[in-house]
Each structure stands twice: as C-alpha cells, then as structure tokens.
Design a protein around this motif. Structure first.
Motif, short mmCIF file in Angstrom:
data_model
loop_
_atom_site.label_atom_id
_atom_site.label_comp_id
_atom_site.label_asym_id
_atom_site.label_seq_id
_atom_site.Cartn_x
_atom_site.Cartn_y
_atom_site.Cartn_z
N ILE A 60 42.26 57.03 -19.85
CA ILE A 60 43.31 57.13 -20.86
C ILE A 60 43.94 55.75 -20.98
CG2 ILE A 60 45.52 58.18 -21.50
CD1 ILE A 60 43.35 60.20 -21.59
N LYS A 63 49.87 53.51 -22.33
CA LYS A 63 50.74 53.97 -23.42
C LYS A 63 51.39 52.81 -24.16
CE LYS A 63 54.35 57.42 -24.30
NZ LYS A 63 55.20 58.46 -23.66
N ASP A 66 48.85 50.75 -26.64
CA ASP A 66 48.49 51.36 -27.92
C ASP A 66 48.93 52.82 -27.90
OD1 ASP A 66 47.31 52.42 -30.19
OD2 ASP A 66 45.50 51.22 -30.01
N LEU A 68 49.37 55.12 -30.13
CA LEU A 68 48.62 56.08 -30.93
C LEU A 68 47.29 56.45 -30.28
CD1 LEU A 68 49.25 54.78 -34.57
CD2 LEU A 68 50.25 56.79 -33.44
N GLU A 69 46.59 55.43 -29.78
CA GLU A 69 45.32 55.70 -29.08
C GLU A 69 45.58 56.50 -27.81
OE1 GLU A 69 41.46 53.40 -27.13
OE2 GLU A 69 43.24 52.27 -27.70
N TYR A 70 46.65 56.16 -27.11
CA TYR A 70 47.04 56.88 -25.89
C TYR A 70 47.23 58.37 -26.19
CZ TYR A 70 50.32 58.56 -22.29
OH TYR A 70 50.96 59.29 -21.32
N LYS A 71 48.00 58.67 -27.23
CA LYS A 71 48.27 60.06 -27.59
C LYS A 71 47.01 60.78 -28.01
CE LYS A 71 51.52 62.77 -30.36
NZ LYS A 71 52.63 62.70 -31.35
N ARG A 72 46.15 60.09 -28.77
CA ARG A 72 44.90 60.69 -29.24
C ARG A 72 43.95 61.01 -28.09
NH1 ARG A 72 44.12 57.25 -32.83
NH2 ARG A 72 42.84 55.78 -31.66
N GLU A 73 43.79 60.07 -27.17
CA GLU A 73 42.88 60.26 -26.05
C GLU A 73 43.42 61.30 -25.07
OE1 GLU A 73 39.81 59.07 -25.64
OE2 GLU A 73 40.04 58.22 -27.65
N ARG A 75 45.31 63.93 -25.88
CA ARG A 75 45.08 65.22 -26.51
C ARG A 75 43.60 65.62 -26.40
NH1 ARG A 75 46.06 63.95 -31.45
NH2 ARG A 75 48.32 64.02 -31.26
N LYS A 76 42.72 64.66 -26.64
CA LYS A 76 41.29 64.92 -26.59
C LYS A 76 40.85 65.33 -25.18
CE LYS A 76 38.81 61.80 -28.59
NZ LYS A 76 38.05 60.52 -28.78
N ASP A 98 53.81 62.79 -19.21
CA ASP A 98 52.96 63.27 -20.31
C ASP A 98 51.76 64.06 -19.81
OD1 ASP A 98 54.66 62.01 -22.05
OD2 ASP A 98 53.35 60.28 -22.41
#
Length: 362
Positions: A60, A63, A66, A68-73, A75-76, A98
């Motif tokens: 991951i 934070k 990046d 946005l990338e942190y949040k996306r990865e 969640r994925k 988180d």
C-alpha cells in the motif's frame, strides 16, 4: 486443522522491536499451520530474511505521497480479504487507523489492536490525532493486546487488555565466545571494556545521554569503549557530537547489524537510557546473552529477567556512572520469569487471545 489466516499490519523499513516481534510470532505460528501475510508501505522492508516462508506481502503506497492512490489501493486490498480470520494491527501510536477501519468494514472477524510502546514523541498535532483515534480504534477492535502493562495503559487507558509477551529466539542471541573475539578484533577493542547500545537512533532512545556520560566513564577506566548498533534520524547528530568531543577512537557507530548475537557477545555492559519503551526486545536479548544492563527507570520493570538489571533515573548522572562502573558479566543469572519470553511459547501465548485456541482446534 483447517487453514487459519492472519493479516498483519505492518512491516516497515525500520529494524525495530515491533517488527521483530511480529515476525517472531508468525514464524512460530507457521510451524503449526497458521498462515500470515503482511501489509507493507515500502519496497525497503526490514528483516526480509526473517519472513515466514509461506507469507505474502501486500503493498500500500504511503498516504502522504499520493493520498488518492493510497485510498484506492487500500480499498482494493480489503475488498478481497474475506478469507482472513484475524487482522493484527501493530502500533506504537495511533496516528493512522485506516487499516483497522478497513478490516472492520471488510468483516474480518477477529481484529487485534496491539500496543508496542508506553509513550510517544512527535509534534502536538500527532499527539492530538493519537488521542482522537484512541477511542475509535478500541471500538474497531475486539482484542486489545499490549507488550507490557505500561504499553497497555498508554494506548488503552482504563480498558481491559491482555499482555502478549515479546518473544526471543534464545539460541540466536546466547553468548558466543568465538563471535565475541571476532567482533572485538574487528573493532580494534580486544582488551577493552565495551559498553553497548542496540536500537533505533531516535530521540526517544536518548543516545546523547550516553555520549554525555562517556568522558566521565573514560576518566574512571581508560579502557572503556562505546559501541552503538543501529541507524535512524539522529545518527548524524550523534556522529557530529562524537567528532566535536574528540572521542572518535573510543566510540564506534556500526549501523544496523544482522549478527546481533556477535555484537551482544562482544559487549561487557548493555545500556538503555530511553525516555520511554514498551517492553524492549533488545533489553531482553541482552539479558539472554548474559549481559549486565543499566537502564533508565522509565522502562517497564517486566523487562527485567535477570539479577543484573539496574534501573536508574536519568536525573541521577552519578548513579549512572556508579552503576556502569561496577557491573560485571560474571554476576548475571537469569530469573524464572525469563521463560515467559522464550519464542517456543509463541503458539500458546497467541492462541490464548483467540478464545483459548478453540477457534484453531489446537
């Protein structure tokens, strides 16, 4: 026994006690078929050679780098974590919860919040975030665990928690005469009395206190030497302080070392002037190696497993010098409570917090 899976948060680039404890438990649990995977946020991971053979790493991004990338990865990753039985969240402080939120949302049934520190440094903002997150983190978890009473009181306040001991592979840190001679020869300190410190080079470890004491120790014993094992954000500050004092030939910085056993064996006394600790792995290792230890009285007394641990106030400089001048390896005897920290007890300790092992059918 059915497959039982643990997701561990997290491995970092730091060669610290928290990371060492996670891996020690997971290696022992792997021996009875309990599988562990780890979340990482860097490609530069500490203790990779200690990773259980079956473990996977899930990356991951940072934070702050990046969001946005942190949040996306994030969640994925947790969208496919439905088959994990346990989420094990290891923290020194609660500035980011988180992963714990995601574990609760994804339905991982057992969520362990594990405190590894009895205090925190950092900015007032970080302290405020920690305080705000503390109650929420406790509600997101259903197992509260700490390495010591002081670490539990720091993170969980008045809530009930279980002490999960930090564990040591005793054979890997026991005294080794051959290694003692080799390391001392490599340092050029063969016939010297070596004071040693092992750990992250950070403000909380208070290495500057040792540097301030050392000239007085040298006055008492011209053969005194100081070896500092580890790395961190304060390393250049320490090196400049030593250079300014003109003590370069008496004090050695050796960086992070794979062979901790060799360096512990080379020492004659272990020093830990920390401002605070949870239950320090390096202090336990030093005692299993047979070293007398002089420590700050900020450290949890549960870390004393021999008859030669001396807790002294950082305000009592003369007391430190006296203790450091009087210690000897020949006086060290392990106490009965040392067995509590033997890594061979890992399965028993860990499964006790999982409903006495009933979930595992052990």
């Amino acid at each position: 026994m059915r497959d039982f899976k643990i997701l561990v948060s997290e491995l970092t680039s730091c060669y610290g006690g928290m990371e060492a404890v996670e891996l020690q438990y997971c290696r022992e649990l792997e021996k009875v078929g309990i599988h562990s995977d780890f979340i990482v946020r860097s490609s530069d991971i500490s203790y990779l050679d200690k990773l259980p053979s079956s473990s996977r790493l899930f990356y991951i991004p940072e934070k702050m780098r990046d969001p946005l990338e942190y949040k996306r990865e994030l969640r994925k990753l947790f969208a496919r974590m439905f088959d994990y039985d346990v989420f094990w969240a290891n923290h020194n402080q609660l500035t980011n919860i988180d992963f714990l939120k995601a574990a609760a949302t994804s339905g991982i049934p057992i969520r362990i919040l594990h405190s590894h520190s009895a205090g925190m440094d950092g900015s007032p903002l970080r302290r405020m975030v920690h305080a705000l997150n503390r109650e929420r983190a406790k509600k997101l978890s259903n197992r509260l665990v700490a390495c010591s009473e002081s670490a539990g009181n720091f993170m969980f306040d008045d809530s009930d928690f279980t002490v999960l001991p930090n564990l040591i592979d005793v054979t890997s840190v026991s005294f080794d005469m051959k290694k003692r001679q080799e390391v001392r020869m490599g340092l050029g300190f063969e016939d010297c009395f070596i004071y040693g410190a092992v750990g992250r080079i950070e403000v909380v470890k208070n290495h500057l206190f040792l540097l301030e004491l050392f000239p007085k120790l040298l006055q008492r014993n011209p053969k005194a030497r100081l070896v500092i094992v580890g790395d961190g954000s304060q390393i250049n500050i320490l090196k400049k302080a030593v250079e300014s004092s003109g003590l370069n030939s008496y004090i050695s910085f050796v960086g992070v070392q794979d062979d901790v056993q060799g360096y512990l064996s080379s020492f004659d006394c272990f020093c830990m002037p920390s401002l605070f600790e949870g239950l320090p792995i390096s202090l336990l290792e030093a005692q299993f190696n047979g070293l007398p230890c002089v420590c700050s009285d900020n450290i949890d007394r549960a870390s004393s497993i021999s008859n030669a641990v001396h807790f002294t106030s950082l305000e009592n400089e003369e007391g430190w010098i006296r203790q450091l001048s009087e210690v000897s390896r020949k006086d060290v005897v392990l106490q009965e409570n040392s067995k509590r920290y033997d890594s061979r007890n890992a399965v028993e300790w860990f499964t006790e917090i999982l409903d006495d092992g009933k979930l595992l059918n052990l």
